[in-house]
Design a protein around this motif. Structure first.
Motif, PDB file in Angstrom:
ATOM      1  N   GLY A   1     -22.890  -6.948   7.852  1.00 16.08           N
ATOM      2  CA  GLY A   1     -21.872  -7.731   8.561  1.00 16.08           C
ATOM      3  C   GLY A   1     -22.170  -9.413   8.905  1.00 16.08           C
ATOM      4  O   GLY A   1     -21.441 -10.137   8.860  1.00 16.08           O
ATOM      5  N   TRP A   2     -23.389  -9.353   9.328  1.00 18.16           N
ATOM      6  CA  TRP A   2     -23.928 -11.001   9.081  1.00 18.16           C
ATOM      7  C   TRP A   2     -23.485 -11.797   7.994  1.00 18.16           C
ATOM      8  O   TRP A   2     -23.068 -12.896   8.121  1.00 18.16           O
ATOM      9  N   LEU A   3     -23.823 -11.254   7.033  1.00 17.46           N
ATOM     10  CA  LEU A   3     -23.413 -11.967   5.781  1.00 17.46           C
ATOM     11  C   LEU A   3     -22.172 -12.385   5.404  1.00 17.46           C
ATOM     12  O   LEU A   3     -21.416 -13.244   4.825  1.00 17.46           O
ATOM     13  N   LEU A   4     -21.330 -11.304   5.785  1.00 14.01           N
ATOM     14  CA  LEU A   4     -19.625 -11.231   5.814  1.00 14.01           C
ATOM     15  C   LEU A   4     -19.223 -12.505   6.651  1.00 14.01           C
ATOM     16  O   LEU A   4     -18.402 -13.200   6.188  1.00 14.01           O
ATOM     17  N   LEU A   5     -19.904 -12.496   7.696  1.00 10.46           N
ATOM     18  CA  LEU A   5     -19.483 -13.544   8.664  1.00 10.46           C
ATOM     19  C   LEU A   5     -19.562 -14.947   8.071  1.00 10.46           C
ATOM     20  O   LEU A   5     -18.904 -15.894   8.487  1.00 10.46           O
ATOM     21  N   GLN A   6     -20.702 -15.197   7.333  1.00  7.58           N
ATOM     22  CA  GLN A   6     -21.148 -16.313   6.853  1.00  7.58           C
ATOM     23  C   GLN A   6     -20.158 -16.757   5.846  1.00  7.58           C
ATOM     24  O   GLN A   6     -19.713 -18.044   5.483  1.00  7.58           O
ATOM     25  N   ARG A   7     -19.939 -15.815   5.046  1.00  9.23           N
ATOM     26  CA  ARG A   7     -18.743 -15.866   3.995  1.00  9.23           C
ATOM     27  C   ARG A   7     -17.273 -16.406   4.676  1.00  9.23           C
ATOM     28  O   ARG A   7     -16.413 -17.299   4.136  1.00  9.23           O
ATOM     29  N   ALA A   8     -17.058 -15.709   5.897  1.00  8.66           N
ATOM     30  CA  ALA A   8     -15.991 -16.111   6.398  1.00  8.66           C
ATOM     31  C   ALA A   8     -16.056 -17.347   7.037  1.00  8.66           C
ATOM     32  O   ALA A   8     -15.012 -18.181   6.953  1.00  8.66           O
ATOM     33  N   LEU A   9     -16.789 -17.811   7.482  1.00 11.43           N
ATOM     34  CA  LEU A   9     -17.084 -19.266   8.047  1.00 11.43           C
ATOM     35  C   LEU A   9     -16.749 -20.333   6.764  1.00 11.43           C
ATOM     36  O   LEU A   9     -16.385 -21.396   7.047  1.00 11.43           O
ATOM     37  N   VAL A  10     -17.489 -20.049   5.802  1.00 12.34           N
ATOM     38  CA  VAL A  10     -17.009 -20.733   4.575  1.00 12.34           C
ATOM     39  C   VAL A  10     -15.646 -20.769   4.231  1.00 12.34           C
ATOM     40  O   VAL A  10     -15.059 -22.023   4.009  1.00 12.34           O
ATOM     41  N   ALA A  11     -14.849 -19.710   4.134  1.00 11.74           N
ATOM     42  CA  ALA A  11     -13.616 -19.640   3.782  1.00 11.74           C
ATOM     43  C   ALA A  11     -12.603 -20.376   5.020  1.00 11.74           C
ATOM     44  O   ALA A  11     -12.054 -21.231   4.495  1.00 11.74           O
ATOM     45  N   ASP A  12     -13.353 -20.556   6.241  1.00 12.44           N
ATOM     46  CA  ASP A  12     -12.553 -21.169   7.185  1.00 12.44           C
ATOM     47  C   ASP A  12     -12.504 -22.627   6.871  1.00 12.44           C
ATOM     48  O   ASP A  12     -11.440 -23.181   7.231  1.00 12.44           O
ATOM     49  N   ARG A  13     -13.780 -22.869   6.634  1.00 12.73           N
ATOM     50  CA  ARG A  13     -13.823 -24.395   6.458  1.00 12.73           C
ATOM     51  C   ARG A  13     -13.131 -24.907   5.174  1.00 12.73           C
ATOM     52  O   ARG A  13     -12.681 -26.138   5.321  1.00 12.73           O
ATOM     53  N   GLU A  14     -13.075 -24.312   4.211  1.00 11.05           N
ATOM     54  CA  GLU A  14     -12.169 -24.522   3.157  1.00 11.05           C
ATOM     55  C   GLU A  14     -10.713 -24.300   3.295  1.00 11.05           C
ATOM     56  O   GLU A  14      -9.802 -24.337   2.235  1.00 11.05           O
ATOM     57  N   GLY A  15     -10.216 -23.858   4.435  1.00  7.35           N
ATOM     58  CA  GLY A  15      -8.800 -23.778   4.987  1.00  7.35           C
ATOM     59  C   GLY A  15      -8.199 -22.367   4.242  1.00  7.35           C
ATOM     60  O   GLY A  15      -6.985 -22.320   4.274  1.00  7.35           O
ATOM     61  N   GLU A  16      -9.251 -21.559   3.880  1.00  8.09           N
ATOM     62  CA  GLU A  16      -8.621 -20.250   3.234  1.00  8.09           C
ATOM     63  C   GLU A  16      -8.444 -19.116   4.474  1.00  8.09           C
ATOM     64  O   GLU A  16      -9.247 -18.298   4.644  1.00  8.09           O
ATOM     65  N   ASP A  17      -7.706 -19.430   5.374  1.00 13.08           N
ATOM     66  CA  ASP A  17      -7.543 -18.650   6.732  1.00 13.08           C
ATOM     67  C   ASP A  17      -7.687 -17.173   6.236  1.00 13.08           C
ATOM     68  O   ASP A  17      -7.932 -16.257   7.327  1.00 13.08           O
ATOM     69  N   GLU A  18      -6.457 -16.682   5.527  1.00 13.99           N
ATOM     70  CA  GLU A  18      -6.223 -15.124   5.384  1.00 13.99           C
ATOM     71  C   GLU A  18      -7.585 -14.504   4.752  1.00 13.99           C
ATOM     72  O   GLU A  18      -7.918 -13.512   5.113  1.00 13.99           O
ATOM     73  N   LYS A  19      -8.269 -15.197   3.947  1.00  8.71           N
ATOM     74  CA  LYS A  19      -9.465 -14.826   3.435  1.00  8.71           C
ATOM     75  C   LYS A  19     -10.718 -14.515   4.398  1.00  8.71           C
ATOM     76  O   LYS A  19     -11.294 -13.594   4.487  1.00  8.71           O
ATOM     77  N   ALA A  20     -10.598 -15.501   5.376  1.00 17.73           N
ATOM     78  CA  ALA A  20     -11.577 -15.735   6.304  1.00 17.73           C
ATOM     79  C   ALA A  20     -11.141 -14.632   7.378  1.00 17.73           C
ATOM     80  O   ALA A  20     -12.202 -13.718   7.827  1.00 17.73           O
TER      81      ALA A  20
END
Length: 417
Positions: free
Chosen positions: A209-228
């Motif tokens: 779960g922790w690592l998935l959240l790190q990926r979500a943060l990256v996606a959010d920074r890159e503007g990929e809201d749905e992926k995040a």
């Protein structure tokens, strides 16, 4: 198992050992190869989990808090087997003991040399341990000797492994890679391997779960809201699974804490309160859970309970400036509510305590802009205008941009000309 022990007792240490609460860091044990580092990280984790479960009188910092400290002390990529780095790590967390070590794989077994340091004005090596054997034998020996030298009563000395010993190196790889953001993908692959191998306990699921959240943060920074959003949903399921999986209770508690943070992010305050409460009930020595539930109670204007938990967080992590800043903010809010009800004397007491908390935060982090602004406001409310002006100016110097505080700075400068 062959064991050797060199005990370097110091006169000053032997006199004062029992006079203070033990706050122990078990740093990831180092090694000269990737395999040795993986074994060392897993061994340190096993020692942490065993002591947290069985040494009720001590505070033993868990891996996630240790990650925070390594980053804060600029030691994320450093080897941690010397007294100087042990001191930096101890000062960051407020620990008084640090256990460091070095691992050498040898003929299917491991050899470890570790040092227990007492950290204060001077760092002194209390004991040096050398032992060799299979993973569980070594873990049990180090736990036993560390507890003996720290005068800790253990309910059990049996090692609590985060995963089955046949998968311990893979788990160690997760921990090694989590120290380096550039290796998060490797950590995720290692977690996937653990899950596929049937390791469904709380530690593996929490790290997933922790690592998935790190990926979500990256996606959010890159503007990929749905992926995040999708990644956050999957992470939430991993944390829920961790709370139900059993195993090391520290990771069950960490999973509850993560679910609380997700609820806070959605402004679901009742759910957040429940999740943080479950984290604390599972493992009461996680400072983050106490700090987080304190934030929820502050939002709900239940200031007494907020202060209670923030003080507990500060007891566990006494060198975390952010906790004292939160305490100062909560006490200031409580004072403002008292002023609304014309209870000036009670409000004054709360503001004085808020000032103490803010000053503690600034003593730990002289560049904490929020603490400078909060202290300025609290002093202003106490009508200590000259001292308030000093901290309004510090707030501006540190880059504070709150319009109301900067306007008050201008007004106070004119008033005190």
């Amino acid at each position: 198992m062959r064991c050797g022990i060199v005990v370097l007792f110091l006169a000053a240490f032997s006199v004062g050992l029992c006079e203070e609460k033990v706050r122990l860091i078990v740093a990831p044990f180092d090694g000269s190869t990737e395999e040795a580092k993986m074994a060392g990280a897993a061994l340190a984790e096993t020692i942490i989990l065993t002591l947290r479960e069985n040494a009720k009188s001590a505070i033993v910092y868990d891996h996630e808090r240790l990650l925070w400290a390594l980053n804060r002390a600029l030691l994320r990529y450093a080897t941690l087997d010397d007294a100087g780095k042990a001191t930096r790590l101890a000062n960051t967390l407020g620990a008084n003991y640090v256990l460091t070590g070095r691992v050498v794989p040898k003929n299917g077994k491991i050899k470890v040399t570790c040092h227990l340091h007492k950290c204060g004005k001077e760092t002194k090596t209390v004991v040096t341990l050398t032992t060799e054997g299979d993973f569980e034998e070594v873990a049990k020996y180090v736990v036993s000797k560390a507890a003996e030298n720290l005068r800790l009563d253990l309910s059990s000395k049996e090692p609590i492994l985060p995963v089955g010993k046949e998968h311990i190196l893979t788990y160690g790889k997760v921990l090694v890679c989590k120290r380096d953001p550039d290796r998060y993908a490797e950590a995720a692959d290692a977690v996937s391997a653990l899950l596929k191998a049937g390791e469904k306990g709380a530690p593996a699921r929490f790290h997933s779960g922790w690592l998935l959240l790190q990926r979500a943060l990256v996606a959010d920074r890159e503007g990929e809201d749905e992926k995040a959003a999708r990644l956050v949903d999957v992470a939430e399921k991993a944390f829920v699974a961790a709370t139900r999986a059993g195993g090391a209770r520290t990771y069950v508690a960490r999973a509850f804490n993560s679910l609380g943070l997700l609820a806070m992010d959605e402004r679901h305050w009742a759910d957040a309160e429940q999740r943080f409460g479950q984290a604390i009930a599972t493992d009461g020595n996680i400072a983050d859970a106490h700090r987080n539930i304190g934030a929820v109670y502050r939002k709900l204007r239940r200031y007494k309970k907020a202060v209670e938990h923030l003080k507990k967080a500060a007891e566990i992590a006494p060198n975390d400036a952010a906790i004292y800043n939160d305490l100062g903010s909560t006490l200031t809010d409580a004072a403002c509510e008292l002023l609304e009800h014309k209870k000036k004397d009670e409000a004054k007491k709360e503001l004085e305590k808020a000032c103490e908390a803010y000053k503690k935060a600034l003593a730990l982090d002289a560049e904490m802009v929020e603490a400078a602004g909060g202290l300025a406001l609290a002093l202003d409310l106490l009508e200590k205008k000259k001292e308030a002006l000093k901290y309004y100016r510090l707030y501006e110097k540190l880059g504070g941009d709150d319009g109301d505080l900067l306007d008050r700075l201008d007004a106070l400068e004119q008033e005190l000309k």
